[in-house]
Design a protein around this motif. Structure first.
Motif, short mmCIF file in Angstrom:
data_model
loop_
_atom_site.label_atom_id
_atom_site.label_comp_id
_atom_site.label_asym_id
_atom_site.label_seq_id
_atom_site.Cartn_x
_atom_site.Cartn_y
_atom_site.Cartn_z
N UNK A 119 17.99 -5.30 5.50
CA UNK A 119 18.85 -4.64 4.60
C UNK A 119 19.02 -3.23 4.96
N UNK A 120 20.29 -2.48 5.02
CA UNK A 120 20.34 -1.34 5.39
C UNK A 120 19.76 -0.50 4.32
N UNK A 121 19.35 0.70 4.53
CA UNK A 121 18.81 1.79 3.71
C UNK A 121 19.55 2.43 2.87
N UNK A 122 19.56 2.47 1.57
CA UNK A 122 20.23 3.25 0.75
C UNK A 122 19.83 4.60 0.56
N UNK A 123 21.01 5.49 0.43
CA UNK A 123 20.77 6.87 0.29
C UNK A 123 21.73 7.58 -0.40
N UNK A 124 21.19 8.46 -1.28
CA UNK A 124 22.08 9.23 -2.44
C UNK A 124 22.43 10.67 -1.40
N UNK A 125 23.73 11.09 -1.82
CA UNK A 125 24.37 12.05 -1.14
C UNK A 125 25.16 12.85 -2.23
N UNK A 126 25.03 14.03 -2.16
CA UNK A 126 25.56 14.92 -3.61
C UNK A 126 26.82 15.22 -3.26
N UNK A 127 27.29 15.14 -1.90
CA UNK A 127 28.94 15.44 -1.78
C UNK A 127 29.73 14.20 -2.17
N UNK A 128 30.93 14.39 -2.80
CA UNK A 128 31.94 13.39 -3.06
C UNK A 128 32.27 12.52 -1.87
N UNK A 129 31.99 11.40 -2.04
CA UNK A 129 32.23 10.46 -0.76
C UNK A 129 33.88 10.03 -0.87
N UNK A 130 34.42 9.98 -2.03
CA UNK A 130 36.05 9.48 -2.09
C UNK A 130 36.81 10.37 -1.21
N UNK A 131 36.65 11.47 -1.02
CA UNK A 131 37.31 12.38 -0.17
C UNK A 131 36.92 12.01 1.40
N UNK A 132 35.99 12.14 1.68
CA UNK A 132 35.59 11.47 3.12
C UNK A 132 36.05 10.07 3.31
N UNK A 133 36.13 9.22 2.49
CA UNK A 133 36.62 7.84 2.75
C UNK A 133 38.17 7.90 2.90
N UNK A 134 38.88 8.76 2.64
CA UNK A 134 40.40 8.76 2.84
C UNK A 134 40.69 8.78 4.30
N UNK A 135 39.65 9.13 5.20
CA UNK A 135 39.85 9.13 6.82
C UNK A 135 38.92 8.33 7.23
N UNK A 136 38.83 7.16 7.37
CA UNK A 136 37.65 6.27 7.70
C UNK A 136 37.31 6.55 9.20
N UNK A 137 38.01 7.10 9.82
CA UNK A 137 37.72 7.17 11.14
C UNK A 137 37.00 8.58 11.52
#
Length: 256
Positions: free
Chosen positions: A1-19
């Motif tokens: 199972x992949x490790x789960x990690x918390x990040x404080x930066x918002x990921x929604x913005x980063x997910x707009x460009x999945x590449x």
């Protein structure tokens, strides 16, 4: 199972460009380095918004780890209704255990308090550092147990100041307020049938709340409940209530 990690930066913005890859913050990067993941390895990231993302490591360096988001997952592993534990802090390091287990059991927030009989008293920088430490404990527990919203640890307050804040805020009756007390209290199962809203549980220190403090809590709508014939320790009682709610105690009471 992949490790789960918390990040404080918002990921929604980063997910707009999945590449487009990006650097993990230092704490998450250290975890990936300890795990010795290589480019192509996967981790699960969450930022407290409620979603989690599958991410792939693209570069591993001594001071930087870069990842790219691959897939977004909408999940709900939160406890319903929400539960806030207002806990007069026990002595020694037992508050660490309360925070960890409360996060695992699904509490939304913890309010650390000081009362007349408190042994542990924190103010100023010491209080702030303890709050930050406990928030770190909550984040680690969330990473382990699968939550996507880590329990929130509020700033340390005196019980009187916290109750005054409740008075100023008011209560329309939707919020259920339970005071853990062996004195003139009904069984928890009886109180749990009243209402459907969020729950706030107030729990005292090793010596219990004073009579005046209990009266002040009752004035703010807290209903006294007891957990049985035995007196539970300050770090056991709030977790017992939370565990009862998390394991379906409310549903069982409603059906009885």
């Amino acid at each position: 199972m992949a490790a789960r990690l918390f990040v404080e930066q918002p990921l929604a913005a980063a997910s707009e460009d999945l590449d487009q890859d990006f650097a993990l913050p230092p704490g998450a990067a250290r975890h990936v380095q300890v795990l010795r993941l290589q480019p192509g390895g996967q981790v699960l990231l969450f930022d407290g918004s409620g979603d989690e993302w599958t991410a792939e490591v693209t570069a591993m360096g001594r001071s930087e780890v870069r990842v790219v988001l691959r897939e977004r997952h909408s999940v709900d592993r939160e406890l319903h209704p929400s539960v806030t534990l207002a806990v007069v802090m026990p002595a020694n390091d037992r508050m660490d255990g309360i925070v960890e287990k409360a996060c695992e059991l699904g509490a939304t927030a913890i309010q650390p308090l000081m009362s007349e009989r408190s042994v542990l008293r924190l103010t100023g920088d010491r209080a702030l550092k303890k709050q930050q430490h406990w928030q770190g404990v909550a984040v680690a527990a969330a990473e382990q147990c699968g939550r996507t919203r880590p329990l929130q640890v509020a700033p340390v307050m005196t019980l009187s100041a916290w109750l005054a804040g409740l008075a100023a805020r008011g209560n329309d009756g939707a919020e259920r307020r339970w005071l853990l007390s062996p004195v003139a209290a009904q069984p928890l199962s009886a109180r749990s049938r009243e209402g459907q809203g969020p729950i706030v549980v107030l729990s005292g220190p090793e010596g219990g709340l004073s009579a005046d403090e209990e009266q002040s809590a009752r004035a703010q709508g807290f209903q006294a409940v007891q957990l049985g014939p035995r007196i539970l320790r300050a770090d056991t009682a709030p977790l017992a209530v939370l565990g009862w709610v998390a394991l379906g105690g409310l549903e069982g009471s409603a059906a009885s």
